[in-house]
Enzyme design. Structure first.
Site, PDB file in Angstrom:
ATOM      1  N   GLU A  95       0.780  -1.240   0.000  1.00 61.13           N
ATOM      2  CA  GLU A  95       0.000   0.000   0.000  1.00 61.13           C
ATOM      3  C   GLU A  95       0.815   1.295   0.000  1.00 61.13           C
ATOM      4  O   GLU A  95       0.640   2.126   0.912  1.00 61.13           O
ATOM      5  CB  GLU A  95      -0.948   0.003   1.208  1.00 61.13           C
ATOM      6  CG  GLU A  95      -1.966  -1.096   1.136  1.00 61.13           C
ATOM      7  CD  GLU A  95      -3.010  -1.024   2.255  1.00 61.13           C
ATOM      8  OE1 GLU A  95      -2.803  -0.300   3.238  1.00 61.13           O
ATOM      9  OE2 GLU A  95      -4.045  -1.683   2.119  1.00 61.13           O
ATOM     10  N   GLU A 138      -6.006  -8.393   0.237  1.00 64.40           N
ATOM     11  CA  GLU A 138      -6.542  -8.183   1.587  1.00 64.40           C
ATOM     12  C   GLU A 138      -8.024  -7.855   1.483  1.00 64.40           C
ATOM     13  O   GLU A 138      -8.419  -7.049   0.641  1.00 64.40           O
ATOM     14  CB  GLU A 138      -5.856  -7.015   2.303  1.00 64.40           C
ATOM     15  CG  GLU A 138      -4.500  -7.320   2.859  1.00 64.40           C
ATOM     16  CD  GLU A 138      -3.943  -6.172   3.671  1.00 64.40           C
ATOM     17  OE1 GLU A 138      -4.740  -5.419   4.273  1.00 64.40           O
ATOM     18  OE2 GLU A 138      -2.715  -6.022   3.686  1.00 64.40           O
TER      19      GLU A 138
HETATM   20  C1  BG6 Z   1      -4.445  -2.824   5.276  1.00 64.31           C
HETATM   21  C2  BG6 Z   1      -3.049  -3.034   5.804  1.00 64.31           C
HETATM   22  O1  BG6 Z   1      -4.561  -1.600   4.721  1.00 64.31           O
HETATM   23  O2  BG6 Z   1      -5.474  -2.818   6.211  1.00 64.31           O
HETATM   24  C3  BG6 Z   1      -2.978  -3.949   7.005  1.00 64.31           C
HETATM   25  O3  BG6 Z   1      -2.199  -3.498   4.783  1.00 64.31           O
HETATM   26  C4  BG6 Z   1      -4.092  -3.608   7.965  1.00 64.31           C
HETATM   27  O4  BG6 Z   1      -1.703  -3.841   7.562  1.00 64.31           O
HETATM   28  C5  BG6 Z   1      -5.430  -3.778   7.251  1.00 64.31           C
HETATM   29  O5  BG6 Z   1      -4.082  -4.338   9.137  1.00 64.31           O
HETATM   30  C6  BG6 Z   1      -6.670  -3.580   8.116  1.00 64.31           C
HETATM   31  O6  BG6 Z   1      -6.598  -2.365   8.782  1.00 64.31           O
HETATM   32  P1  BG6 Z   1      -6.742  -2.285  10.368  1.00 64.31           P
HETATM   33  O7  BG6 Z   1      -6.420  -0.885  10.673  1.00 64.31           O
HETATM   34  O8  BG6 Z   1      -8.140  -2.650  10.645  1.00 64.31           O
HETATM   35  O9  BG6 Z   1      -5.763  -3.234  10.925  1.00 64.31           O
END
Ligand code: BG6
Length: 488
Positions: free
Chosen positions: A202, A384
């Protein structure tokens, strides 16, 4: 094709995704050095994570982890603070059992990050730490032995402290050479065992001293750093082509879907401009070069990015093989909202929200897939996606997370529609945090994404015992049917 015939293509990669510092732990073990994110404290919904420092007069302080450090301040740890990256959820000592769980579910891939300071403790060494490489080789061997293709993120929003102090992180061009030394160490040791690599995580969503190593970040330094990251990524692809010719390379981009907040032309234009800012980074790394009007984009951030001779040619010659991205929610963009790059108001047109207020919008994912495929004509990988929620561990050891099953089912259906109905080329899906891990934005454990529960609280108390949630068994069915059965 009827619904009954719909499934993912043969060879589809399906599994889970993690990062090193939210998952691995093992602080101070095996020669691991200090990492920029090791100075980020825990936080919560009301109070995001902070970073601790000492100023030139010896006063201690802390500030929002994405803000610039005060002038003259240096990152410093204090005994009375809790720093979640140190223990995370201790994959360092639980990797065999975690991988066994993945195998039982039928994962065909697992994404994890290697920790830069485990391989180069300060980032400045000439030779890698063999103990760090031994650890990652053991993990990779175990995955391969169980038929799970390793998918490695080389740099997931972190860097060794030495590079923060010496080069001001990615603001300094010399960080590229250090990053390539790290890539070489990984490729030489693991290159013939790892088919999929992500050069960065990202780049369009990272900020500040923890994630970019930049002590005094402003928008101009951000864009200069992004150019360095793009050059580093293409240089890594060039090196990878030489050292691991069978492997494929990508960078993971953050991709919320954006909608104009209204049909007012000014809102629609604002939406277009926001998207264009994001595409500028992806364009640069996928072979098309920066967009024709990149100077206009940079000027709108007061940025005057310095390139060196040969940079544009390098970017064009070594593009990413596939485009991978994260997708969690959609947002609204309106004229004059002041938001840049990623982010935006909560999408009020979606009825469902996660407990953290993220709009649940599976059709937005299908849109992203179509938009990206139309633009780049490269294979896509949803790297993700998931639902951060509060889970209850029942007395009988069960966790009933039907809300997560519902979320994942809808998003996987959107991907299957994009593939089977829209003919989008998508090669894989890894859901975020298959084992509960520490939230990036808030530093909490309470915000859980996993199929496997970890007994640990926001302050790191707990046995770290792993417990299978209901979603574990559901995801097993999805993997085993290769997406034919997505029913919740
Ligand atoms: C993504 C990241 O943007 O979002 C992760 O690459 C992150 O590292 C994930 O954990 C979810 O976000 P959060 O803030 O809920 O952990």
């Amino acid at each position: 094709m009827s619904i009954a015939e719909m499934r993912f293509p043969d060879g589809f990669y399906i599994g889970g995704a993690t990062s090193d510092w939210q998952f691995e732990g093992g602080f101070g073990e095996g020669g691991r050095g200090l990492l920029s994110v090791d100075f980020a404290t825990d936080g919560n919904r009301e109070c995001p994570r902070q970073v601790t420092w000492m100023d030139a007069e010896g006063n201690r302080g802390k500030s929002h982890w994405e803000d610039p450090l005060p002038k003259g301040a240096t990152l410093t740890m204090f005994d009375d603070e809790y720093y979640p990256s140190h223990r995370a959820v201790d994959f360092y000592h639980h990797w065999r059992e975690d991988i066994a769980d993945m195998a039982e579910m039928g994962f065909t891939t697992f994404r994890f990050g290697t920790c830069w300071s485990r391989v180069f403790p300060t980032g400045l060494e000439d030779e890698p730490n063999q103990e760090g490489l031994d650890f990652y080789e053991a993990v990779v061997d175990e995955l391969n032995a169980r038929g799970i293709a390793p998918l490695i993120t080389i740099c997931h929003d972190e860097m060794p402290l030495g590079l923060v102090e010496r080069y001001n992180g990615w603001a300094g061009r010399k960080t590229i050479g250090r990053y390539l030394r790290y890539c070489r160490a990984l490729f030489e040791r693991l290159g013939d065992k790892v088919p999929l690599w992500l050069t960065f995580n990202e780049p369009n969503a990272i900020r500040g001293v923890c994630m970019m190593g930049i002590r005094d970040q402003s928008w101009p330094t951000y864009w200069q750093a992004i150019h360095h990251i793009a050059v580093a990524s293409s240089s890594a692809v060039r090196l990878g082509r030489e050292l691991c010719p069978g492997a494929r390379f990508s960078t993971m981009f953050a991709m919320s879907e954006f909608y104009a907040a209204s049909p007012r032309p000014a809102d629609v234009w604002a939406r277009y401009e926001r998207r264009h800012e994001q595409y500028a980074i992806i364009d640069a790394m996928t072979g098309g070069g920066y967009p024709h009007n990149i100077d206009k984009v940079w000027a709108s951030f007061d940025a005057d990015v310095r390139k060196e001779p040969g940079d544009d040619e390098l970017l064009a010659a070594y593009p990413l093989d596939f485009v991978s991205f994260s997708y969690y929610r959609s947002s609204l963009v309106s004229d004059g909202d002041g938001v840049r790059l990623l982010g935006g108001a909560t999408n009020t047109y979606c009825d469902e929200k996660t407990p953290w207020g993220w709009a649940v919008d599976p059709l937005g994912l299908r849109l992203c897939l179509n938009e990206l495929y139309d633009r780049y004509h490269k294979p896509l990988f949803v790297i993700e996606n998931g639902m951060g929620a509060i889970d209850e561990l029942e007395e009988d050891g069960s966790v009933h997370d039907n809300y997560r099953i519902d979320y994942l089912s809808k998003h996987l259906s959107a991907i299957r529609d994009a593939i089977c109905v829209d003919h989008v080329g998508c090669i894989g899906y890894t859901m975020w945090g298959n084992v509960d891990l520490v939230s990036r934005s808030t530093g909490e454990m309470a915000k859980r994404y996993g199929l496997v529960y970890v007994d640990m609280d926001d302050k790191g108390n707990g046995t770290l015992r792993r417990v299978r949630k209901d979603s574990f068994w559901w995801f097993k069915k999805v993997c085993e049917s290769n997406g034919a059965d997505l029913s919740a």
